[in-house]
Design a protein around this motif. Structure first.
Motif, PDB file in Angstrom:
ATOM      1  N   SER A 171     -13.240   7.345   9.035  1.00 46.43           N
ATOM      2  CA  SER A 171     -12.402   6.147   9.051  1.00 46.43           C
ATOM      3  C   SER A 171     -12.916   5.085   8.075  1.00 46.43           C
ATOM      4  O   SER A 171     -12.136   4.491   7.321  1.00 46.43           O
ATOM      5  N   SER A 172     -14.223   4.853   8.067  1.00 42.63           N
ATOM      6  CA  SER A 172     -14.760   3.827   7.167  1.00 42.63           C
ATOM      7  C   SER A 172     -14.639   4.255   5.704  1.00 42.63           C
ATOM      8  O   SER A 172     -14.364   3.425   4.834  1.00 42.63           O
ATOM      9  N   ILE A 173     -14.793   5.537   5.425  1.00 42.95           N
ATOM     10  CA  ILE A 173     -14.621   6.012   4.047  1.00 42.95           C
ATOM     11  C   ILE A 173     -13.164   5.842   3.624  1.00 42.95           C
ATOM     12  O   ILE A 173     -12.877   5.402   2.512  1.00 42.95           O
ATOM     13  N   SER A 174     -12.232   6.148   4.514  1.00 40.30           N
ATOM     14  CA  SER A 174     -10.813   5.945   4.214  1.00 40.30           C
ATOM     15  C   SER A 174     -10.539   4.482   3.918  1.00 40.30           C
ATOM     16  O   SER A 174      -9.810   4.157   2.974  1.00 40.30           O
ATOM     17  N   ASP A 175     -11.105   3.594   4.713  1.00 39.71           N
ATOM     18  CA  ASP A 175     -10.930   2.150   4.493  1.00 39.71           C
ATOM     19  C   ASP A 175     -11.471   1.738   3.127  1.00 39.71           C
ATOM     20  O   ASP A 175     -10.843   0.962   2.405  1.00 39.71           O
ATOM     21  N   ILE A 176     -12.637   2.256   2.765  1.00 37.83           N
ATOM     22  CA  ILE A 176     -13.235   1.939   1.467  1.00 37.83           C
ATOM     23  C   ILE A 176     -12.327   2.431   0.339  1.00 37.83           C
ATOM     24  O   ILE A 176     -12.055   1.696  -0.618  1.00 37.83           O
ATOM     25  N   PHE A 177     -11.851   3.661   0.446  1.00 35.58           N
ATOM     26  CA  PHE A 177     -10.969   4.208  -0.587  1.00 35.58           C
ATOM     27  C   PHE A 177      -9.696   3.378  -0.725  1.00 35.58           C
ATOM     28  O   PHE A 177      -9.239   3.107  -1.835  1.00 35.58           O
TER      29      PHE A 177
END
Length: 189
Positions: A171-177
């Motif tokens: 989830s946090s990687i998706s948010d960063i992307f």
């Protein structure tokens, strides 16, 4: 047994590679005969095709659900598609690795079928982007096809480095992307 063969093959293909894994390796790992293998699959390539179809068909179905939700903005849909890709890599790590790395070992017409499904996934991302541009949710001065390929490049390549037990979640990687995609790296000055 068919699913056991699939799962063991995914593990072996991810570890050793498709070409380096023999049918004998698969049946030895499961302690079954080659006859058991051939009861479910006509060849190692058919098994690889089965793995690929299962992976891409699942992604396409999940993407379709996202696309058809009339309550979501195009920004939300884009975010959900990016999350879908990252989350699926976390959930289906070895399948994702086999899908991305071993596609080159499919021959025609198998390769064309998988490529057409992969292209459909990309075109549907382009449609999210195009519709979002029309609704002024996204800037409209960038080529949709290149942006879609960028989205896929960022998300799909994470199969190589994403560690589900690492410091960042799917989830946090998706948010960063999504922040990179929608806000860029521009500073506050």
């Amino acid at each position: 047994m068919k699913e056991q063969i699939r799962q063991m093959s995914i593990q072996l293909f991810a570890e050793k590679g498709f070409k380096e894994t023999s049918i004998q390796d698969i049946v030895n790992a499961l302690n079954v005969t080659k006859g058991t293998f051939y009861y479910y699959f006509t060849s190692k390539e058919q098994l690889l095709m089965d793995i690929h179809l299962s992976y891409i068909d699942s992604l396409l179905q999940k993407q379709k659900t996202i696309l058809e939700d009339p309550q979501k903005s195009y920004r939300e849909k884009l975010h959900e598609v990016v999350y879908l890709l990252i989350h699926d890599i976390e959930k289906e790590g070895l399948s994702a690795k086999v899908y991305f790395r071993e596609m080159r070992n499919l021959s025609e017409p198998h390769l064309s079928l998988i490529a057409s499904k992969r292209d459909l996934f990309r075109r549907q991302i382009e449609e999210i982007l195009r519709s979002g541009m029309e609704k002024q949710e996204f800037r409209d001065d960038l080529p949709v096809d290149i942006v879609a390929l960028g989205v896929l490049g960022m998300a799909n390549w994470s199969y190589f480095w994403f560690d589900p037990s690492g410091r960042e979640t799917d989830s946090s990687i998706s948010d960063i992307f999504i922040k990179i995609l929608l806000e860029g790296l521009k500073g506050s000055t």
